[in-house]
Motif scaffolding. Sequence first.
Motif, PDB file in Angstrom:
ATOM      1  N   PRO A 200       0.817  -1.229   0.000  1.00  0.00           N
ATOM      2  CA  PRO A 200       0.000   0.000   0.000  1.00  0.00           C
ATOM      3  C   PRO A 200       0.848   1.277   0.000  1.00  0.00           C
ATOM      4  CG  PRO A 200      -0.252  -1.236   2.050  1.00  0.00           C
ATOM      5  CD  PRO A 200       0.480  -2.117   1.113  1.00  0.00           C
ATOM      6  N   GLY A 201       1.998   1.234   0.676  1.00  0.00           N
ATOM      7  CA  GLY A 201       2.878   2.403   0.645  1.00  0.00           C
ATOM      8  C   GLY A 201       3.461   2.609  -0.738  1.00  0.00           C
ATOM      9  N   GLY A 202       4.033   1.535  -1.292  1.00  0.00           N
ATOM     10  CA  GLY A 202       4.743   1.633  -2.567  1.00  0.00           C
ATOM     11  C   GLY A 202       3.842   1.980  -3.732  1.00  0.00           C
ATOM     12  N   TYR A 203       2.681   1.287  -3.849  1.00  0.00           N
ATOM     13  CA  TYR A 203       1.852   1.606  -5.031  1.00  0.00           C
ATOM     14  C   TYR A 203       1.245   3.003  -4.911  1.00  0.00           C
ATOM     15  CZ  TYR A 203      -2.449  -0.133  -2.633  1.00  0.00           C
ATOM     16  OH  TYR A 203      -3.498  -0.335  -1.771  1.00  0.00           O
TER      17      TYR A 203
ATOM     18  N   VAL B 123      11.796   3.773  -0.721  1.00  0.00           N
ATOM     19  CA  VAL B 123      11.911   2.388  -0.242  1.00  0.00           C
ATOM     20  C   VAL B 123      10.631   2.041   0.517  1.00  0.00           C
ATOM     21  CG1 VAL B 123      13.262   0.756   1.114  1.00  0.00           C
ATOM     22  CG2 VAL B 123      14.401   2.672  -0.039  1.00  0.00           C
ATOM     23  N   ALA B 124       9.945   1.009   0.046  1.00  0.00           N
ATOM     24  CA  ALA B 124       8.662   0.612   0.658  1.00  0.00           C
ATOM     25  C   ALA B 124       8.605  -0.909   0.714  1.00  0.00           C
ATOM     26  CB  ALA B 124       7.510   1.179  -0.164  1.00  0.00           C
TER      27      ALA B 124
ATOM     28  N   ILE C 253       9.104   4.689   3.412  1.00  0.00           N
ATOM     29  CA  ILE C 253       7.705   4.829   3.831  1.00  0.00           C
ATOM     30  C   ILE C 253       7.178   3.485   4.306  1.00  0.00           C
ATOM     31  CG2 ILE C 253       7.226   6.726   2.224  1.00  0.00           C
ATOM     32  CD1 ILE C 253       5.867   4.617   0.407  1.00  0.00           C
ATOM     33  N   GLY C 254       6.087   3.541   5.049  1.00  0.00           N
ATOM     34  CA  GLY C 254       5.409   2.310   5.450  1.00  0.00           C
ATOM     35  C   GLY C 254       6.175   1.550   6.514  1.00  0.00           C
TER      36      GLY C 254
ATOM     37  N   HIS D   3      -2.730   2.236   6.382  1.00  0.00           N
ATOM     38  CA  HIS D   3      -3.174   3.604   6.072  1.00  0.00           C
ATOM     39  C   HIS D   3      -2.053   4.605   6.336  1.00  0.00           C
ATOM     40  CE1 HIS D   3      -4.740   2.066   9.916  1.00  0.00           C
ATOM     41  NE2 HIS D   3      -4.351   3.211  10.432  1.00  0.00           N
ATOM     42  N   ARG D   4      -1.199   4.314   7.315  1.00  0.00           N
ATOM     43  CA  ARG D   4      -0.046   5.186   7.543  1.00  0.00           C
ATOM     44  C   ARG D   4       0.905   5.098   6.342  1.00  0.00           C
ATOM     45  NH1 ARG D   4       4.821   3.428   9.640  1.00  0.00           N
ATOM     46  NH2 ARG D   4       6.203   4.986  10.551  1.00  0.00           N
TER      47      ARG D   4
END
Length: 618
Positions: free
Chosen positions: A162-165, A289-290, A455-456, A466-467
């Motif tokens: 979810p972070g990366g996409y 980077v996720a 992230i993430g 969600h974060r």
Amino acid sequence: MAAPERLLVRVPPLGDFEDVEVIEILVAPGDRVTAEQSLITLESDKASMEIPSPAAGTVVELSVSEGARVSEGAPILVLEVSPAAARGAQAVAAQRSAEPAAAPRDAAPPAAERARPAEEAPAERRAPSPERPAGARPAPRPVAPSAGERLRADVLVLGAGPGGYTAAFRAADLGRGVVLVEREPVLGGVCLHVGCIPSKALLHVAAVVRETEELAGAGVAFGAPRIELPRLRAHKQAVVKRLADGLVTLARQRKVHVVQGAARFESANRVRVEAPGGATTVDFDHAIVAVGSRPIALPGIPDDPRIWTSTDALDLEAVPERLLVVGGGVIGLELATVFAALGSRVSIVELLPELLTGVDADLVRPVRAALEARCEAIWRGTRLLELRAERDGLRARFEGQGAPAEAAFDRALIAVGRTGRADEIAAERAGLRVERGYLTVDAKQRTSQPHIFAIGDVSGPPLLAHRAMHQGKVAAEVIAGLPAEFDAAAVPNVAYTDPEVAWAGLLEAEAREKGIAYEKAVFPWSASGRALGLRRPDGHTKLLFEPGGGRLLGAGIVGAHAGDLIVETVLALELGADATDIALTIHPHPTLSETIGLAAEVGAGTATDLLPPRRRSQ
Ligand code: FAD
């Protein structure tokens, strides 16, 4: 030069599908399109598919509109093409379709197998899928790099959770050339495939099982549920697949170049992506980077298929007769809830004195009471000393008050936490500091290298989807030069147990630990007409305010649907609302959301549903 010709592009064979909705028109009159470029997106209740152009040309006019329903042969649009392109399109259409082309200038585009131009998507890998109807265009999977391929990216995103996409899509929307590298052959990460989504699909089943049992007390009995495991598994997989296919479509529409393989840094501006088909390198200006997190393994636990991670448990290979859940955190308790509802005799062992460590005791108590009623045992303050894999089952040894010295189980789920994957990507070669699996970031999501972001989950706790998504947007926007920062007033947390627990902002335990002054306002659900009607009085809504009628500091809700209810308090925290603001916001009656308004009335001293009201406001 020969005069251009007009080609009527029609809907190709769609397998078993008929009367499918056009959900998106991807081109407009005057647009130049390449062969195989997607023209429209169709969606049925089972799949979405894009219809590619049979030839390069210019769109003259559209014959469909969004919302229209179409079947094979329906006209899509008229394309102006060169005579050679028209002949090519007809030849391919004739070859692919059992029906001859309806008219000399008509062309039904081929089914999916035709290769896309190399510059658009080299060597698409398409896994055959039993759920996809024959003839419908399969959603492409991430492309495997061809050996020795070199790519360049304005923004390289590692990991398509979810972070990366989210980061990749936002960066593409902001005009950046994006390469998204994902180790797995599907997009969506832990959350979509082995986390949030499958677990919630199964928790819904658990909630319905419990509700039907509960209704017996109101004179409506359904009998014991009959669980068909293969169908339940198929349902869960269908939910996941639908969302995963949607991600592929979104990536393609944004021209995000997706590469499948495991990435490792070679330097601060280059990664190497290893895949079974070969390796590629990607040079980048910025990287995000996720790569997420992985379950923590307990030392000394044997490698045995009967000892599960959460991923194995969600696979639903079996509903064990006796299941040991090691770890009383959110993931352990959610899966304990699922398997107890499916019929397992579940025991939970937790090292610390309370379940859901760190969450306020008053919020945890109703969950523990419910689990105690549905599980065989809950051993708190108990250490798992050993788990032995024997021929006829698993044997566990415990140390702790109330726990047996030894007990037998059919399966054990180890859910003792997760850790970041930053130690798997050769981060040191890019000059990044890794601390216990995580990359440290500033409020702009920058790592110690200002052009590399994290992230993430890999950026440390709280490990929440969600974060990750919000952080992904921040990183993409900072790269695009926008004034973005991750400065959320609160990141909500939810345990989707039964009852659910949700909290946001300050917890009482944290306030006490840090010496933060607060006033507490609680509304018990036993006084909520809606909760009573639902036969769910086992909850309460708690708001913490600054003393003297000040702003909301934090909220905790335990009860049915607490995860949906908490969002109002998150908005209130973002807006700096006080008790009066929330109390004066009219909540529909009778709803569970009303308990937030009523708790705020308690805080404002205006409550009339409870006695005695505190006198602060008039
Ligand atoms: P991930 O989703 O972990 O995605 C990382 C991606 O990177 C993966 O696809 C991985 O394959 C890929 N990758 C890893 N290494 C490499 C590499 N070297 N090269 C290329 N790709 C790589 N959170 C919630 O908010 N709500 C919930 O209800 C919830 N339920 C959960 C239930 C379970 C059982 C679990 C395990 C987790 C749950 N979570 C939930 C947590 C949530 O799944 C994570 O917080 C979220 O997935 C983190 O997103 P991410 O993008 O940081 O990483």
